[in-house]
Design an enzyme around this catalytic site. Structure first.
Site: not given
Length: 409
Positions: A121, A198, A201, A224, A364
C-alpha cells in the site's frame, strides 16, 4: 458463527440503496460497525466525556480507565509482551510514518538498504521513499511470483547485510496474498535488519501473534476491524521504542519543560502528544471485545469459505480476469478483478445501481497496478457479515454489467 445473527448487530446493513437491499462488499476499505461499538462511543460522550491522565475528578478517571483499558485490549489482541509497547495512532498510515521518521531517519545511512515489495500500500511505500531520499539509502523491492505471492528464495536474494529495514504487509489489499511474515522476519534478523509489518488487512480477519511472528513493529487500523475511523495502533518492541525519539511535541508527552530544553514521558505516552483519540480508543476496545467474542478463527474460516465460493462463481464469467493466488486457502477474503473492455469504475457504477458496493481504482497500490499491467481494477472484499447470497448478487450484477456494455458497444 451464525452469520444471520451477526448481521443483526450491524444497523447499516438493514437498508436499501437505490431501491435494492444493500450488499456491502468494500470492507477492505473500511468495515461496518456493530451496535456494540456505536453504543460504546455514544456512552463515552453521554456519560463520561473528559480528557485523560490530567484530571483527578470522576469523569477524568473514568475516561482514563477506558482509554488505558483499550490499550491493554490491543496488547492482548495481538499478544504483545507489555502494554507500554502499544502506541495509539490515527491508523496504520500514521504508525508506519512514525517508524519511518523516528526509527528510520535515526538508523539508516547512505549505502544502507530498505526492502519492501511491489504489492505494498502507498502507506508502506512513500514513508520509505522519503527515508531513502533523506539518508541516501537504497529502496529495494522483493520480486513477486506470477500469481502475486512471495518466494522466500527471492527474499533471501534481496535482503543483504546492508539491509537495515524490511517492511511488508501481512495481507495484500489487492491480491489477497497472505505473506510469510514469520519467515521473512527471520531472514531480516539474520541479516541484522528489523521487520516492520503493515497489519491493516490481517488484524481484522485472523489471529495475530506478534511474538510468534517476531516482528519488531506492527501497525493496525481500527476502522478496518469494526472500530471507529481515526484510531489505530503501533506495536513496537520495547527496546526499540525506548531508543526512539518522538516526532510530535506538545502537551501530554512531556515530563519536564524548561526554557531551553525538555524531557519526555516514559512509554507509551512520549509518542502520544496532545489530547489523544480518547473516544476512538474506547471504540476500538469495544470492537476488539466484539471480534474476540465472535472468534477470529471463525471469522477467518468464514472468509476463506466466501473467497472459495466467489472464485468459483466469478471464474465462470467469460472475459473475467481475477488477480492473486488461485488457491482460496492461500488468500484472504477478497477478490480483485477486471472485465474485458469494461472500465472498473463503470463496473462499480452499474453494481451500485443495484445496491452492491465494491471498490474501483488503483487501491493505493499504483506500483502493483503497474506490475499487473493495468491502470485500475475492481475489488469485492468480504467480512464476517457477508454471505454466499451476497456473492450471488455480485455475480448477477457482473453478468448484467457485461451484457449491458456488450449491447452498448
Amino acid at each position: 458463527m451464525n452469520v444471520q445473527e451477526v448481521r443483526k448487530m450491524f444497523p447499516i446493513l438493514n437498508q436499501e440503496v437505490n431501491g435494492s437491499p444493500l450488499v456491502y462488499l468494500d470492507s477492505a476499505a473500511t468495515s461496518q460497525k456493530p451496535i456494540q461499538v456505536i453504543e460504546a462511543l455514544e456512552r463515552y460522550y453521554r456519560e463520561y466525556n473528559s480528557n485523560v491522565h490530567r484530571g483527578v475528578h470522576t469523569l477524568g478517571t473514568r475516561a482514563t480507565d477506558g482509554y488505558e483499558g483499550a490499550r491493554e485490549k490491543v496488547r492482548t489482541f495481538i499478544n504483545a509482551k507489555r502494554t507500554e509497547e502499544i502506541i495509539f495512532t490515527r491508523g496504520t498510515t500514521t504508525a508506519l510514518n512514525l517508524v519511518a521518521q523516528s526509527y528510520g531517519l535515526a538508523n539508516v545511512r547512505e549505502g544502507d538498504e530498505i526492502v519492501i515489495t511491489y504489492m505494498e500500500h502507498h502507506s508502506n511505500i512513500i514513508p520509505w521513499q522519503q527515508v531513502a531520499k533523506l539518508t541516501g539509502a537504497t529502496l529495494k523491492y522483493i520480486p513477486l511470483q506470477e500469481d502475486g505471492t512471495i518466494a522466500l528464495e527471492d527474499v533471501r536474494s534481496t535482503v543483504t547485510q546492508n539491509t537495515k529495514i524490511v517492511s511488508v504487509m501481512q495481507v495484500s489489499n489487492v491480491l489477497g496474498t497472505m505473506n510469510p511474515i514469520k519467515e521473512i522476519a527471520q531472514i531480516a534478523h539474520e541479516n541484522g535488519a528489523i521487520m516492520v509489518v503493515d497489519g491493516a488487512q490481517s488484524s481484522p480477519h485472523m489471529k495475530v501473534d506478534v511474538q510468534d511472528l517476531d516482528c519488531d513493529f506492527f501497525a493496525l487500523s481500527g476502522h478496518k476491524m469494526c472500530g471507529p475511523t481515526g484510531i489505530g495502533a503501533l506495536y513496537g518492541k520495547k527496546e526499540l521504542l525506548d531508543r526512539m525519539e518522538p516526532i510530535e511535541f506538545g502537551g501530554e508527552m512531556i515530563d519536564f519543560v524548561g526554557l531551553q530544553e525538555s524531557t519526555w514521558k516514559e512509554l507509551p505516552w512520549k509518542f502520544e502528544g496532545g489530547t489523544p483519540i480518547i473516544a476512538g480508543a474506547i471504540g476500538l476496545g469495544a470492537a476488539i471485545d466484539f471480534l474476540e467474542e465472535i472468534g477470529l478463527e471463525h471469522i477467518e474460516k468464514h472468509e476463506h469459505k466466501l473467497a472459495a465460493y466467489a472464485l468459483d462463481r466469478m471464474s465462470q464469467i467469460e472475459g473475467m480476469t481475477i488477480y492473486g493466488p488461485k488457491n482460496p486457502s492461500e488468500r484472504a477474503g477478497l477478490v480483485t478483478f477486471n472485465i474485458d473492455d469494461v472500465h472498473p469504475h463503470d463496473v462499480a457504477t452499474v453494481l451500485d445501481a443495484d445496491g452492491i458496493a465494491v471498490r474501483a481504482g488503483h487501491h493505493c497500490a499504483q506500483p502493483l497496478m503497474k506490475w499487473l499491467k493495468v491502470s485500475s481494477t475492481a475489488r469485492a472484499s468480504f467480512y464476517l457479515y457477508n454471505t454466499e447470497e451476497d456473492i450471488d448478487k455480485l455475480v448477477e450484477g457482473l453478468v448484467k454489467t457485461k451484457e449491458y456494455f456488450s449491447d452498448v458497444f
